[in-house]
Enzyme design. Structure first.
Site, PDB file in Angstrom:
ATOM      1  N   ASP A  71       0.858  -1.193   0.000  1.00 19.72           N
ATOM      2  CA  ASP A  71       0.000   0.000   0.000  1.00 19.72           C
ATOM      3  C   ASP A  71       0.894   1.242   0.000  1.00 19.72           C
ATOM      4  O   ASP A  71       1.761   1.392   0.866  1.00 19.72           O
ATOM      5  CB  ASP A  71      -0.914  -0.002   1.242  1.00 19.72           C
ATOM      6  CG  ASP A  71      -1.899   1.169   1.222  1.00 19.72           C
ATOM      7  OD1 ASP A  71      -3.077   0.941   0.896  1.00 19.72           O
ATOM      8  OD2 ASP A  71      -1.484   2.300   1.530  1.00 19.72           O
TER       9      ASP A  71
ATOM     10  N   ASP B  57      -3.687   2.478  -5.276  1.00 21.58           N
ATOM     11  CA  ASP B  57      -2.422   2.465  -4.525  1.00 21.58           C
ATOM     12  C   ASP B  57      -2.174   1.168  -3.758  1.00 21.58           C
ATOM     13  O   ASP B  57      -1.403   1.160  -2.811  1.00 21.58           O
ATOM     14  CB  ASP B  57      -2.345   3.685  -3.589  1.00 21.58           C
ATOM     15  CG  ASP B  57      -3.089   3.488  -2.287  1.00 21.58           C
ATOM     16  OD1 ASP B  57      -4.101   2.764  -2.281  1.00 21.58           O
ATOM     17  OD2 ASP B  57      -2.634   4.050  -1.281  1.00 21.58           O
ATOM     18  N   GLU B  58      -2.818   0.102  -4.180  1.00 22.71           N
ATOM     19  CA  GLU B  58      -2.758  -1.127  -3.391  1.00 22.71           C
ATOM     20  C   GLU B  58      -2.740  -2.372  -4.268  1.00 22.71           C
ATOM     21  O   GLU B  58      -3.473  -2.444  -5.240  1.00 22.71           O
ATOM     22  CB  GLU B  58      -4.051  -1.180  -2.575  1.00 22.71           C
ATOM     23  CG  GLU B  58      -3.882  -1.380  -1.113  1.00 22.71           C
ATOM     24  CD  GLU B  58      -5.206  -1.090  -0.420  1.00 22.71           C
ATOM     25  OE1 GLU B  58      -5.562   0.105  -0.342  1.00 22.71           O
ATOM     26  OE2 GLU B  58      -5.863  -2.043  -0.002  1.00 22.71           O
TER      27      GLU B  58
HETATM   28  N1  DCP Z   1      -8.665   8.805  -0.843  1.00 24.08           N
HETATM   29  C1  DCP Z   1      -9.656   9.775  -0.958  1.00 24.08           C
HETATM   30  N2  DCP Z   1     -10.599   9.913   0.034  1.00 24.08           N
HETATM   31  C2  DCP Z   1     -10.580   9.120   1.140  1.00 24.08           C
HETATM   32  C3  DCP Z   1      -9.587   8.130   1.264  1.00 24.08           C
HETATM   33  C4  DCP Z   1      -8.637   8.008   0.242  1.00 24.08           C
HETATM   34  O1  DCP Z   1      -9.682  10.496  -1.961  1.00 24.08           O
HETATM   35  N3  DCP Z   1     -11.513   9.282   2.092  1.00 24.08           N
HETATM   36  C5  DCP Z   1      -7.636   8.703  -1.908  1.00 24.08           C
HETATM   37  C6  DCP Z   1      -6.437   9.546  -1.548  1.00 24.08           C
HETATM   38  C7  DCP Z   1      -5.403   8.572  -1.072  1.00 24.08           C
HETATM   39  C8  DCP Z   1      -5.736   7.315  -1.871  1.00 24.08           C
HETATM   40  O2  DCP Z   1      -7.152   7.363  -2.049  1.00 24.08           O
HETATM   41  O3  DCP Z   1      -4.080   9.033  -1.288  1.00 24.08           O
HETATM   42  C9  DCP Z   1      -5.327   6.046  -1.169  1.00 24.08           C
HETATM   43  O4  DCP Z   1      -6.032   5.913   0.049  1.00 24.08           O
HETATM   44  P1  DCP Z   1      -5.423   5.301   1.363  1.00 24.08           P
HETATM   45  O5  DCP Z   1      -6.549   4.967   2.252  1.00 24.08           O
HETATM   46  O6  DCP Z   1      -4.463   4.217   1.023  1.00 24.08           O
HETATM   47  O7  DCP Z   1      -4.680   6.536   2.053  1.00 24.08           O
HETATM   48  P2  DCP Z   1      -3.276   7.213   1.740  1.00 24.08           P
HETATM   49  O8  DCP Z   1      -2.491   6.465   0.726  1.00 24.08           O
HETATM   50  O9  DCP Z   1      -3.519   8.647   1.430  1.00 24.08           O
HETATM   51  O10 DCP Z   1      -2.570   7.177   3.159  1.00 24.08           O
HETATM   52  P3  DCP Z   1      -1.874   5.944   3.921  1.00 24.08           P
HETATM   53  O11 DCP Z   1      -0.434   6.359   4.062  1.00 24.08           O
HETATM   54  O12 DCP Z   1      -2.576   5.900   5.229  1.00 24.08           O
HETATM   55  O13 DCP Z   1      -2.067   4.725   3.088  1.00 24.08           O
HETATM   56 CA    CA Z   2      -2.156   4.217   0.868  1.00 20.94          CA
HETATM   57 CA    CA Z   3      -4.901   2.142  -0.035  1.00 19.32          CA
END
Ligand code: DCP
Ligand code: CA
Ligand code: CA
Length: 367
Positions: free
Chosen positions: A10, A111-112
Site C-alpha cells: 500500500d 495504490d494497493e
Molecule cells: N482517498 C480519498 N478519500 C478518502 C480516502 C482516500 O480520496 N476518504 C484517496 C487519496 C489517497 C488514496 O485514495 O491518497 C489512497 O487511500 P489510502 O486509504 O491508502 O490513504 P493514503 O495512501 O492517502 O494514506 P496511507 O499512508 O494511510 O495509506
Molecule cells: Ca495508501
Molecule cells: Ca490504499
C-alpha cells in the site's frame, strides 16, 4: 491453503506523496490534497494529506475549511486540487514494477496490490521478507515513493500488516503469530467493520478482534445477519481463503516526458512507443478498448485530457497511434499556443474482454 504467503503493498499518503514527488519543494511542509466542490472557493473535502499535515490533525474526508483552520498558524501549508490523471499514471508504472515480482498479482485500488509469492518462496518467510525489501527499494528508486508492505498467509492478514506500521513500514505476521497480532487490535481495524458496525459491536461488549473471534456465533448471526455475522467471526480468526487473482482492468495509460516543454510536438514519432506499449499490453490482457484518450500535463503541472469512443473496440497499435495523434493535433490547434506541454500520454479504457471471468464478490469488496 495454509502454506500460502501473500505480500500486500500500500503506497503511503499516495496522492499527497505524488505531489511531493513532482514538486520537491513541498516536502517537509503540510500538504493537503483537496476535492474542491466548486460551490465556494473553499467548499469540498480533504482527499488525503501528507504525514506532516496528519500530525497537525488533518484527516481524509474532513471539510477543507476544517483543515484550513487546523493549519491556520502554519504559513507553509499547501492546499492542492486532486489530479487523478497524474496519480493514475504514477500508479500504472508502480503496478508494472510490482508485477515483475510475481505472476500471481492483483491490483486492488490505485495504490494497493497483492502478490502471491507462495511458489517462488517455497513457503519461506525469509525469502518473502527479502522480496518485500526489494519491492520497497525499487519503488523508491524508480518513482521516489515510499510504501508499506505486509506479509502473511492470506490477503486479509497481509492487508492488516500493511496498516500496522505506516509510513514506510514492513510487517510480517508469521503463521504462529496470527492470534497474537489480531486479538489485541480494536475491532474497527478489521476490514469490513466500518464505524457503524463498530458501534453496534461495542454495544454488545465487543471491543477487540479477539473479543469478536470468541463471541457467540448465534448471537452474531442474529445481530449482523446470517451472511455477515459468521463471515465477521471467521475474519476475526484470521481466516481468509480468497485467492490473489487478477481483476478486470478498467483502463491503461502510458505517459512520457517531452525532451523540452512544447506548444506542439511531432506527435507520431514521440508517441509511437506509447501506442506500441499499450497495444502489447492489451494483447496480453486479451482485451480491446472502446475509448482512446490523450493526456497532456502542462508545464504548470495541470492535467488535461480528451477522449473519443470507437464503434468497434481495437487493440491495434496503428489505430491507437493514428487516433491519439489526431486528438493531440486537434487539441494543440484549438489551444493556439496557449498550452505548453511537459508530459504527454495515451489512455485507453472501456475494455471489451474476450474472456469474461466470474468474480467472487465476497471479501474483495472490503478492500
Ligand atoms: N482517498 C480519498 N478519500 C478518502 C480516502 C482516500 O480520496 N476518504 C484517496 C487519496 C489517497 C488514496 O485514495 O491518497 C489512497 O487511500 P489510502 O486509504 O491508502 O490513504 P493514503 O495512501 O492517502 O494514506 P496511507 O499512508 O494511510 O495509506
Ligand atoms: Ca495508501
Ligand atoms: Ca490504499
Amino acid at each position: 491453503m495454509n502454506d500460502r504467503i501473500v505480500i500486500a503493498v500500500d503506497l503511503d499518503y499516495f496522492f499527497a506523496q505524488c505531489e511531493e514527488v513532482r514538486r520537491p519543494e513541498l516536502s517537509g511542509k503540510p500538504v493537503v490534497v483537496c476535492v474542491f466542490s466548486g460551490r465556494t472557493e473553499e467548499s469540498g473535502a480533504v482527499s488525503t494529506s501528507n504525514y506532516v499535515a496528519r500530525k497537525l490533525g488533518v484527516k481524509s474526508g474532513m471539510p477543507i475549511v476544517t483543515a484550513k483552520r487546523m493549519l491556520k498558524t502554519n504559513p507553509d501549508a499547501v492546499f492542492l486540487p486532486v489530479d487523478h490523471e497524474y496519480y493514475r499514471a504514477v500508479s500504472e508504472k508502480i503496478m508494472q514494477t510490482l508485477r515483475t515480482f510475481s505472476e500471481v498479482f492483483e491490483q486492488v485500488s490505485v495504490d494497493e496490490a497483492f502478490l502471491d509469492v507462495s511458489s517462488i518462496t517455497k513457503g519461506n518467510y525469509e525469502i518473502a521478507h527479502d522480496i518485500g525489501r526489494k519491492i520497497k527499494a525499487q519503488i523508491v528508486e524508480t518513482e521516489k515513493l515510499t510504501c508499506s508492505v505486509g506479509i502473511a498467509k492470506n490477503k486479509l492478514l497481509a492487508k492488516m500488516a500493511t496498516d500496522f506500521r505506516k509510513p514506510d513500514g514492513l510487517t510480517i505476521i508469521q503463521p504462529d503469530e496470527v492470534q497474537g497480532f489480531m486479538n489485541p487490535l480494536p475491532v474497527g481495524k478489521l476490514p469490513g467493520v466500518g464505524p457503524k458496525t463498530e458501534q453496534r459491536m461495542k454495544a454488545l461488549g465487543i471491543e477487540t478482534i479477539g473479543d469478536l473471534a470468541l463471541f457467540d456465533q448465534e448471537l452474531l448471526a442474529r445481530e449482523f445477519g446470517r451472511n455477515l455475522g459468521p463471515n465477521l467471526a471467521t475474519l476475526a480468526q484470521g481466516v481468509d481463503n480468497e485467492p490473489v487473482q487478477e481483476r478486470e482492468q478498467e483502463q491503461l495509460s502510458r505517459i512520457i516526458t517531452l525532451k523540452r516543454d512544447a506548444t506542439k510536438f511531432d506527435f507520431q514519432s514521440e508517441i509511437r512507443p506509447l501506442a506500441t506499449d499499450i497495444s502489447l499490453k492489451l494483447g496480453s490482457l486479451k482485451s480491446k478498448c472502446r475509448v482512446i484518450g490523450i493526456i497532456v500535463i502542462t508545464s504548470d503541472l495541470k492535467t488535461k485530457s480528451r477522449a473519443l469512443t470507437l464503434d468497434t473496440p481495437t487493440d491495434s497499435e496503428n489505430q491507437i497511434l493514428a487516433l491519439s495523434s489526431d486528438l493531440f493535433r486537434t487539441y494543440f490547434e484549438t489551444e493556439q499556443g496557449n498550452i505548453t506541454a511537459r508530459r504527454v500520454g495515451i489512455r485507453v479504457s472501456n475494455f471489451a474482454s474476450s474472456e469474461v471471468e466470474s468474480k467472487n464478490p465476497n471479501l474483495s469488496d472490503f478492500f
